[in-house]
Structures are given as structure tokens and as C-alpha cells.
Design an enzyme around this catalytic site. Structure first.
Site, PDB file in Angstrom:
ATOM      1  N   CYS A  80       0.795  -1.167  -0.028  1.00 55.96           N
ATOM      2  CA  CYS A  80      -0.129  -0.097   0.089  1.00 55.96           C
ATOM      3  C   CYS A  80       0.759   1.307  -0.018  1.00 55.96           C
ATOM      4  O   CYS A  80       0.610   2.275  -0.718  1.00 55.96           O
ATOM      5  CB  CYS A  80      -0.944   0.067   1.211  1.00 55.96           C
ATOM      6  SG  CYS A  80      -1.795  -1.458   1.613  1.00 55.96           S
TER       7      CYS A  80
ATOM      8  N   HIS B  22       0.894   5.318  -1.440  1.00 57.00           N
ATOM      9  CA  HIS B  22       0.261   6.080  -0.342  1.00 57.00           C
ATOM     10  C   HIS B  22       1.181   6.448   0.711  1.00 57.00           C
ATOM     11  O   HIS B  22       0.561   6.580   2.023  1.00 57.00           O
ATOM     12  CB  HIS B  22      -0.973   5.243   0.239  1.00 57.00           C
ATOM     13  CG  HIS B  22      -2.016   5.048  -1.062  1.00 57.00           C
ATOM     14  ND1 HIS B  22      -2.841   6.089  -1.421  1.00 57.00           N
ATOM     15  CD2 HIS B  22      -2.416   3.830  -1.558  1.00 57.00           C
ATOM     16  CE1 HIS B  22      -3.652   5.604  -2.271  1.00 57.00           C
ATOM     17  NE2 HIS B  22      -3.495   4.246  -2.384  1.00 57.00           N
TER      18      HIS B  22
ATOM     19  N   ARG C 215     -13.141  -1.086  -1.475  1.00 59.04           N
ATOM     20  CA  ARG C 215     -12.430   0.002  -1.926  1.00 59.04           C
ATOM     21  C   ARG C 215     -10.958  -0.891  -1.657  1.00 59.04           C
ATOM     22  O   ARG C 215      -9.999  -1.023  -2.588  1.00 59.04           O
ATOM     23  CB  ARG C 215     -12.248   1.146  -1.148  1.00 59.04           C
ATOM     24  CG  ARG C 215     -11.058   2.099  -1.435  1.00 59.04           C
ATOM     25  CD  ARG C 215     -10.788   2.714  -2.593  1.00 59.04           C
ATOM     26  NE  ARG C 215     -10.183   1.743  -3.570  1.00 59.04           N
ATOM     27  CZ  ARG C 215      -9.947   1.712  -4.736  1.00 59.04           C
ATOM     28  NH1 ARG C 215     -10.491   2.847  -5.697  1.00 59.04           N
ATOM     29  NH2 ARG C 215      -9.232   0.926  -5.652  1.00 59.04           N
TER      30      ARG C 215
ATOM     31  N   CYS D 289      -7.979  -2.432  -4.270  1.00 63.03           N
ATOM     32  CA  CYS D 289      -6.647  -2.049  -4.058  1.00 63.03           C
ATOM     33  C   CYS D 289      -5.821  -3.255  -4.548  1.00 63.03           C
ATOM     34  O   CYS D 289      -5.022  -3.281  -5.087  1.00 63.03           O
ATOM     35  CB  CYS D 289      -6.400  -1.138  -2.974  1.00 63.03           C
ATOM     36  SG  CYS D 289      -6.849   0.545  -2.843  1.00 63.03           S
TER      37      CYS D 289
END
Lengths: 265, 208
Positions: free
Chosen positions: A174, A178, A222, A226
Site C-alpha cells: 500500500c 500512499h 475499496r 486496491c
């Protein structure tokens, strides 16, 4: 010679300025696009359908969900979503809105998990409607998940580990996308979950109506997408990995005042 | 050592051990959670997509900031990974490379939204890099590569560097965020050679 050096210096100073202004232009166009989206949110319809499902007797027990405890007591919905995920003694688990709703549908209404989560990733699913309704009851409330029980603390820790865990054929975690400010995939702006304000701007707007999908996406939807984009296999719906990621993201976004349901690209 | 000092030292040591074992316990718990949470993944999918190789595990553990000895180990192991096209040409067709740079599909699995069988796996370079000036919809997770060929030139060293960097970025920069396209078998050596041409060929829109 000196003049040449001056020109080189001027160029060197100019190039970053040019690219910064280009980035600024893209940012302001994206801002306009977001404003345009605010005009009417189809998620409002989903919220109404969720309220109907909340108050409609269903299942083998022909009961409503009105006595469902989402953490603040039976039937107390105001601000509950902003304080999830949290530990529930009756299940001895940390649960998010979706796993808790599935639990309530099973215990109160007598629905099987399969019935409760039917078509969860398809537009107009019951779960999508219920989560939209529940989340909307936290509008104006700050994100504040409890970190009291050992399992709540552990879940945030596990979520943080998963956030930084690199794997798969593209080596992604992630954090790859991010963990820095001002980044985009193509023109899609990316929240930076290392930053409280940026994390807030994301988490306060989920669940959100996605124009490109013609559906409200829940946080689980969501996150599982991802992971799919990272080329992982499908994560199990309502699984601990997905709940742990939510615990970590909510903790990063603590204090953000809820605006969900949001509307996005 | 005086008794008091020895006591303090013992306390610090115990504290460090507790911290390390707490970290280990959390790590073990995380791995168990990951394992349980992808119950539908086949053994092959687990091995190829969820189980970490050494570099992935180290970069995760150090949050992509590997200490010098770990960084050195990653560099050394990754430098052994290079494979080259059979014809030995490290520069292919820039036109093919340009297509590859725009394609973001391929490799999605699972039941929710898998790719159709045979979907091309792209390099998706534009997701993260600016390349040709005319393409406005370029991401900025990686540095701009516009004019890369003009900057680097067409020397054999430049071609080899570009090829190897795309093949395995971590052979140059441990824990680079860039996918190891060749090492992981995402792109073939020939496709990487096409991407090299897109970056370096003077005719390529990257250098216009």
C-alpha cells in the site's frame, strides 16, 4: 563563460518551476471536477434504501436490524461508524461496519452469512445500502476508533504491517502509492496515509459513490480492489486483513470529521 | 561494572529484547492474518503473489529504508538476476515500447474482476512517469523521464544501464518502489528492449 554559467543556472531554476506550475494546473482542474461531482450524489438514494433495509423485518426471525449494536449500544447509530473498527465482546473480534452488520443480520434476523453478504461487490447490494445508511449517521462526527482492548491495538499494528508489506509480481505494498505527498497515478490523486490531514481527506468520504462504477463502494470494496490492482488474489470479504487495514487507516485519519457518503471519479 | 550500573544495563537489555520479541510477535501475527485472509488463493497463487521473496521481506521490514549492510545484500543478490534477449539486442522497437508504456492491463486474477484470458500485460510506465511530452495524463510517483535519451545518450553503457534498470531497479537502488519487471517475469527481455528503445531512441516521442 560567466554568462553561460548564468544561463545554465537560470535554466536549472526554471525547470522545476515549470513542472511545479504544470502540476498546479492539473490539481486545479481536478478540484473543478470534484466540485462538479458534488452537485448531486446518487449515494443519497442508496442511503434511503439502507434505511428501509434497517427497519424492514427480514430473515427466518422476521426481525429488523434496529437492535443491532455497532459499538455504541443497541440501535445507537449516531457516530458509530466513525468509531469502527472496534472490539466486540460478544464475538471476541475486532469488527468493522460490514462484518458487524453481517453479524447482526445473522443473530437478529437469522440470515446466513451467505445471504447477508450476497452480491456484496455488485451495485445495489444490501450491504452497500446498509453501510451507506450507517455511515451517513456519522456525518459531522470525528473519526475516533477506540484503542483500549488489546485486540484493538493489535489490529492497528497488524494493519500497519500489512500497509508496508511488499509482495506480488509488481513488488507493491500500500505504501508504494500512499506514503508520499502530492502523488498521482496518471491523473488520479493519491492520499498519503503517512499524513494525518491527507488520510482524513480520504477516510471521511468513504463509503462513496463512484461515478466510474455507478455504485457506492464500501471501504472493504475499496481495499479489496486496491489489492486486486496490486495483482494479489482476492482478499476474503470481512477478513481480518481487510479489517486490520481499516483500523490502521482510521487511526492515521483520527480526528477527521465524517462527510460520507462521498462522491468520486 | 558496579552493581547499579549492571542493573541498569540489564534493564536496557531486557527492554530491547522485549521490544524485539513484541515486533516478532506482531510480525508472526500479521503473516497468520494474511494467510487466513486470502483463503481462496491456490498454492501457486500464494507462492507467486503473496509469499515474499527475500528482497520484499527485507524492504517491508525496514519500510524501504534498509540499513547499509542489508542494502548491500539486496544490491548483490539483485545484480545476479539479469537475463538478456536471445539475440543480444538490448534496444528494440520504440513503437512497441510506446504501446507497452500505455497498457495498464494484465495479471488481474480472482473472481471479482479478473482479466480475460490472454489480456496483454503492460508496462504501464505512464502510471508513474512522464514520458512523451504530448501525453498529459502521466503520473508522478516516479521521476519524469521526458527527454531521457537526450540526457543519457546512445552509448552501449547507457543502453545497458537502461535495460538493467527496467529489468531490476533494485539492483541499483535497494527497495526502489519500481517493480522489478524482468526479475519478476512481468515483462519479457524483448519487451524490456522495446521499452529501452522508447526511452533512448532519438526518433521516440520521449526525445522529441
Amino acid at each position: 563563460m560567466i554568462r553561460l554559467a548564468c544561463v545554465a543556472l537560470a535554466l536549472a531554476l526554471c525547470i522545476p518551476a515549470l513542472s511545479a506550475s504544470e502540476d498546479g494546473h492539473i490539481a486545479s482542474e481536478l478540484q473543478k471536477y470534484r466540485k462538479m461531482l458534488q452537485d448531486g450524489n446518487p449515494a443519497d438514494l442508496m442511503e434511503m434504501r439502507g434505511e428501509e433495509l434497517w427497519t424492514m423485518p427480514r430473515g427466518a426471525k422476521n426481525a429488523t436490524l434496529e437492535q443491532c449494536d455497532l459499538g455504541l449500544g443497541a440501535g445507537k447509530l449516531e457516530g458509530a461508524y466513525a468509531r469502527l473498527p472496534r472490539y466486540f465482546a460478544d464475538t471476541d473480534r475486532v469488527q468493522d461496519a460490514e462484518s458487524r452488520l453481517a453479524h447482526c443480520m445473522a443473530t437478529l434476523q437469522g440470515l446466513s452469512e451467505q445471504q447477508a453478504t450476497r452480491n456484496w461487490y455488485k451495485p445495489n447490494s444490501d450491504m452497500e445500502a446498509l453501510v451507506t445508511y450507517v455511515a451517513a449517521q456519522s456525518k459531522g462526527k470525528p473519526i475516533a476508533i477506540p484503542l483500549v482492548h488489546g485486540k484493538e491495538k493489535e489490529m492497528v499494528g497488524v494493519g500497519e504491517e500489512i500497509f508496508f508489506r511488499r509482495a506480488g509480481p509488481l513488488d507493491f505494498s500500500c505504501a508504494t502509492c500512499h506514503s508520499q505527498p502530492g502523488r498521482r497515478i496518471r491523473l488520479q490523486e493519491l492520499p498519503n496515509f503517512g499524513d494525518n490531514k491527507s488520510a482524513q481527506s480520504s477516510m471521511i468520504t468513504w463509503p462513496a459513490y463512484r461515478v466510474s462504477q455507478s455504485a457506492v463502494w464500501t471501504m472493504e470494496r475499496r481495499l479489496i480492489d486496491c489489492l486486486r490492482q496490486m495483482r494479489y488474489p482476492d482478499a476474503d470479504y470481512l477478513s481480518d486483513a481487510v479489517i486490520a487495514l481499516q483500523s490502521y487507516l482510521q487511526q492515521q485519519a483520527r480526528g477527521g470529521v465524517m462527510e460520507a457518503p462521498g462522491i468520486k471519479r | 561494572m558496579r552493581p547499579k550500573l549492571r542493573h541498569i544495563a540489564a534493564m536496557i537489555f531486557a527492554g530491547l529484547c522485549t521490544a524485539a520479541s513484541a515486533g516478532d510477535a506482531l510480525h508472526a501475527r500479521t503473516e497468520a492474518v494474511v494467510r487466513q485472509s486470502f483463503s481462496g488463493a491456490s498454492t501457486e497463487e500464494w507462492n507467486e503473489r503473496l509469499r515474499q521473496d527475500e528482497a520484499q521481506a527485507l524492504c517491508s521490514r525496514y519500510r524501504n529504508h534498509a540499513p547499509p549492510d542489508v542494502a548491500k545484500r539486496i544490491l548483490e543478490t539483485q545484480q545476479e538476476s539479469f537475463r538478456y534477449p536471445e539475440d543480444g539486442k538490448l534496444m528494440g522497437s520504440w513503437k512497441e515500447g510506446e504501446k507497452l508504456a500505455s497498457v495498464g492491463t494484465g495479471g488481474h486474477i480472482g473472481n471479482i474482476q479478473p482479466d480475460r484470458p490472454g489480456t496483454r500485460k503492460g508496462g504501464n510506465c505512464y502510471a508513474c512517469h512522464a514520458l512523451a511530452k504530448k501525453e498529459i495524463a502521466a503520473g508522478n510517483l516516479g521521476p519524469s523521464l521526458t527527454g531521457f535519451g537526450k540526457l543519457r545518450g546512445l552509448s552501449p553503457e547507457s543502453i545497458k544501464y537502461t535495460y538493467e534498470k527496467i529489468y531490476n531497479a533494485q539492483a541499483f537502488y535497494p527497495c526502489s518502489m519500481m517493480p522489478r519487471f524482468g526479475h519478476n517475469g512481468w515483462l519479457t527481455p524483448k519487451e524490456i528492449a522495446d521499452a529501452v528503445a522508447f526511452l533512448l531512441d532519438p526518433e521516440s516521442p520521449v526525445n522529441q
